[in-house]
Design a protein around this motif. Structure first.
Motif, PDB file in Angstrom:
ATOM      1  N   ASP A   1       9.277  -3.405  -1.399  1.00  0.00           N
ATOM      2  CA  ASP A   1       9.368  -2.420  -0.301  1.00  0.00           C
ATOM      3  C   ASP A   1      10.141  -0.886  -0.744  1.00  0.00           C
ATOM      4  N   VAL A   2      10.490  -0.740  -1.890  1.00  0.00           N
ATOM      5  CA  VAL A   2      11.092   0.348  -2.401  1.00  0.00           C
ATOM      6  C   VAL A   2      10.065   1.402  -3.067  1.00  0.00           C
ATOM      7  N   LEU A   3      10.273   2.626  -2.319  1.00  0.00           N
ATOM      8  CA  LEU A   3       9.358   3.698  -2.634  1.00  0.00           C
ATOM      9  C   LEU A   3       9.910   4.453  -3.785  1.00  0.00           C
ATOM     10  N   TRP A   4       9.080   4.593  -4.915  1.00  0.00           N
ATOM     11  CA  TRP A   4       9.625   5.189  -6.001  1.00  0.00           C
ATOM     12  C   TRP A   4       8.949   6.846  -6.055  1.00  0.00           C
ATOM     13  N   HIS A   5       9.709   7.625  -6.156  1.00  0.00           N
ATOM     14  CA  HIS A   5       9.306   9.177  -6.082  1.00  0.00           C
ATOM     15  C   HIS A   5       8.848   9.280  -7.477  1.00  0.00           C
ATOM     16  N   PRO A   6       8.199  10.597  -7.868  1.00  0.00           N
ATOM     17  CA  PRO A   6       7.687  11.015  -8.952  1.00  0.00           C
ATOM     18  C   PRO A   6       9.026  11.229  -9.965  1.00  0.00           C
TER      19      PRO A   6
ATOM     20  N   PRO B   1       0.707  -1.321   0.050  1.00  0.00           N
ATOM     21  CA  PRO B   1      -0.115  -0.006  -0.161  1.00  0.00           C
ATOM     22  C   PRO B   1       0.711   1.208   0.029  1.00  0.00           C
ATOM     23  N   ARG B   2       2.012   1.180   0.401  1.00  0.00           N
ATOM     24  CA  ARG B   2       2.906   2.353   0.509  1.00  0.00           C
ATOM     25  C   ARG B   2       3.831   2.470  -0.748  1.00  0.00           C
ATOM     26  N   SER B   3       4.130   1.383  -1.375  1.00  0.00           N
ATOM     27  CA  SER B   3       5.129   1.568  -2.411  1.00  0.00           C
ATOM     28  C   SER B   3       4.571   1.255  -3.796  1.00  0.00           C
ATOM     29  N   LEU B   4       3.795   0.469  -3.904  1.00  0.00           N
ATOM     30  CA  LEU B   4       3.098   0.265  -5.373  1.00  0.00           C
ATOM     31  C   LEU B   4       2.406   1.273  -5.916  1.00  0.00           C
ATOM     32  N   PRO B   5       1.684   2.230  -5.311  1.00  0.00           N
ATOM     33  CA  PRO B   5       1.014   3.502  -5.906  1.00  0.00           C
ATOM     34  C   PRO B   5       2.149   4.435  -6.694  1.00  0.00           C
ATOM     35  N   GLY B   6       3.321   4.548  -5.881  1.00  0.00           N
ATOM     36  CA  GLY B   6       4.466   5.150  -6.595  1.00  0.00           C
ATOM     37  C   GLY B   6       4.903   4.635  -7.696  1.00  0.00           C
ATOM     38  N   MET B   7       4.845   3.388  -7.762  1.00  0.00           N
ATOM     39  CA  MET B   7       5.548   2.393  -9.043  1.00  0.00           C
ATOM     40  C   MET B   7       4.409   2.572 -10.125  1.00  0.00           C
ATOM     41  N   LEU B   8       3.251   2.466  -9.774  1.00  0.00           N
ATOM     42  CA  LEU B   8       2.288   2.441 -10.703  1.00  0.00           C
ATOM     43  C   LEU B   8       2.329   3.824 -11.518  1.00  0.00           C
TER      44      LEU B   8
ATOM     45  N   ARG C   1      -3.326  -6.596  -6.830  1.00  0.00           N
ATOM     46  CA  ARG C   1      -4.650  -6.427  -7.861  1.00  0.00           C
ATOM     47  C   ARG C   1      -5.239  -5.266  -7.713  1.00  0.00           C
ATOM     48  N   ASP C   2      -5.698  -5.059  -6.439  1.00  0.00           N
ATOM     49  CA  ASP C   2      -6.682  -3.939  -5.904  1.00  0.00           C
ATOM     50  C   ASP C   2      -5.932  -2.722  -6.519  1.00  0.00           C
ATOM     51  N   LEU C   3      -4.956  -2.371  -6.056  1.00  0.00           N
ATOM     52  CA  LEU C   3      -4.084  -1.225  -6.470  1.00  0.00           C
ATOM     53  C   LEU C   3      -3.758  -1.160  -7.895  1.00  0.00           C
ATOM     54  N   GLY C   4      -4.168  -2.018  -8.785  1.00  0.00           N
ATOM     55  CA  GLY C   4      -3.977  -1.922 -10.119  1.00  0.00           C
ATOM     56  C   GLY C   4      -2.832  -2.626 -10.984  1.00  0.00           C
ATOM     57  N   ALA C   5      -2.137  -3.375  -9.883  1.00  0.00           N
ATOM     58  CA  ALA C   5      -0.981  -4.218 -10.662  1.00  0.00           C
ATOM     59  C   ALA C   5      -1.450  -5.332 -11.449  1.00  0.00           C
ATOM     60  N   VAL C   6      -0.738  -5.924 -12.424  1.00  0.00           N
ATOM     61  CA  VAL C   6      -1.247  -7.067 -13.032  1.00  0.00           C
ATOM     62  C   VAL C   6      -0.527  -8.144 -12.120  1.00  0.00           C
TER      63      VAL C   6
ATOM     64  N   GLU D   1       3.805  -1.520 -18.345  1.00  0.00           N
ATOM     65  CA  GLU D   1       2.987  -2.449 -17.589  1.00  0.00           C
ATOM     66  C   GLU D   1       3.933  -2.637 -16.306  1.00  0.00           C
ATOM     67  N   VAL D   2       3.187  -2.794 -15.128  1.00  0.00           N
ATOM     68  CA  VAL D   2       3.662  -3.015 -13.962  1.00  0.00           C
ATOM     69  C   VAL D   2       3.148  -4.479 -13.422  1.00  0.00           C
ATOM     70  N   LEU D   3       3.984  -5.537 -13.425  1.00  0.00           N
ATOM     71  CA  LEU D   3       3.837  -6.922 -13.121  1.00  0.00           C
ATOM     72  C   LEU D   3       4.316  -7.205 -11.786  1.00  0.00           C
ATOM     73  N   VAL D   4       3.700  -7.835 -10.596  1.00  0.00           N
ATOM     74  CA  VAL D   4       3.935  -8.287  -9.666  1.00  0.00           C
ATOM     75  C   VAL D   4       3.857  -9.914  -9.593  1.00  0.00           C
ATOM     76  N   LEU D   5       4.692 -10.518  -9.126  1.00  0.00           N
ATOM     77  CA  LEU D   5       4.661 -11.937  -9.286  1.00  0.00           C
ATOM     78  C   LEU D   5       4.578 -12.231  -7.510  1.00  0.00           C
ATOM     79  N   ASP D   6       3.452 -12.814  -7.246  1.00  0.00           N
ATOM     80  CA  ASP D   6       3.205 -13.221  -5.730  1.00  0.00           C
ATOM     81  C   ASP D   6       4.189 -14.949  -5.800  1.00  0.00           C
ATOM     82  N   ASP D   7       4.740 -14.680  -4.896  1.00  0.00           N
ATOM     83  CA  ASP D   7       5.790 -15.878  -4.651  1.00  0.00           C
ATOM     84  C   ASP D   7       5.385 -16.691  -3.511  1.00  0.00           C
ATOM     85  N   ALA D   8       4.059 -17.287  -3.448  1.00  0.00           N
ATOM     86  CA  ALA D   8       3.522 -18.334  -2.479  1.00  0.00           C
ATOM     87  C   ALA D   8       3.522 -17.545  -1.331  1.00  0.00           C
TER      88      ALA D   8
END
Length: 162
Positions: A131-136, A60-67, A90-95, A73-80
């Motif tokens: 966990d990396v925060l991407w700034h504008p 919730p902190r990091s993904l909005p800045g990445m998107l 998914r709710d935040l908008g990533a594939v 495309e922004v792909l997240v691999l859910d690793d178990a």
């Protein structure tokens, strides 16, 4: 004899620390620091790739800045994950991709990155931790640095925050 040996060790230690200090000073003065930049007008297709295991607290902190970076495309691999990582991403908008079982001879993160690389459609693949925060302007800065150096591979170290 013992006094001479002690002096040699002290001298060697001082030389070692002087060398280390000189390297530290050189790095501090010359190490490039990326500044926010707009995305280049003409750019290849960019895939932002995020391996994630149990990152529900960070996304919730990091993904909005990445998107918001403007990657194609922004792909997240859910690793178990054993938490809500996939749903939150998914709710935040990533594939979101589900990770495959770990093959013999592989370690977790390299295997996750391999799967992301295969699934990506970009000409440039950018791997980042969840966990990396991407700034504008961060993606623009990375692309300008990559182009400016005419590099095929670029490693960027984020500034740590505690």
């Amino acid at each position: 004899m013992t006094r001479l040996t002690d002096q040699v060790y002290v001298c060697a230690a001082l030389l070692f620390f002087a060398f280390k200090g000189a390297v530290l000073l050189t790095n501090a003065l010359t190490f490039p620091k990326l500044r926010p930049r707009p995305l280049p007008a003409q750019r290849p297709r960019i895939s932002l790739l995020i391996p994630a295991r149990d990152e529900a607290a960070n996304l919730p902190r990091s993904l909005p800045g990445m998107l918001a970076q403007g990657a194609n495309e922004v792909l997240v691999l859910d690793d178990a994950s054993s938490d809500d990582t996939a749903r939150i991403a998914r709710d935040l908008g990533a594939v979101v991709l589900s990770g495959a079982a770990l093959p013999d001879g592989w370690y977790g993160k390299p295997w996750a990155c391999e799967q992301l690389g295969r699934a990506a459609s970009g000409d440039i693949l950018i791997f980042t931790d969840a966990d990396v925060l991407w700034h504008p302007g961060a993606l623009g800065a990375v692309l300008h640095e990559l182009n400016g150096r005419q590099a095929d591979l670029l490693t960027v170290l984020p500034a740590p925050t505690t």
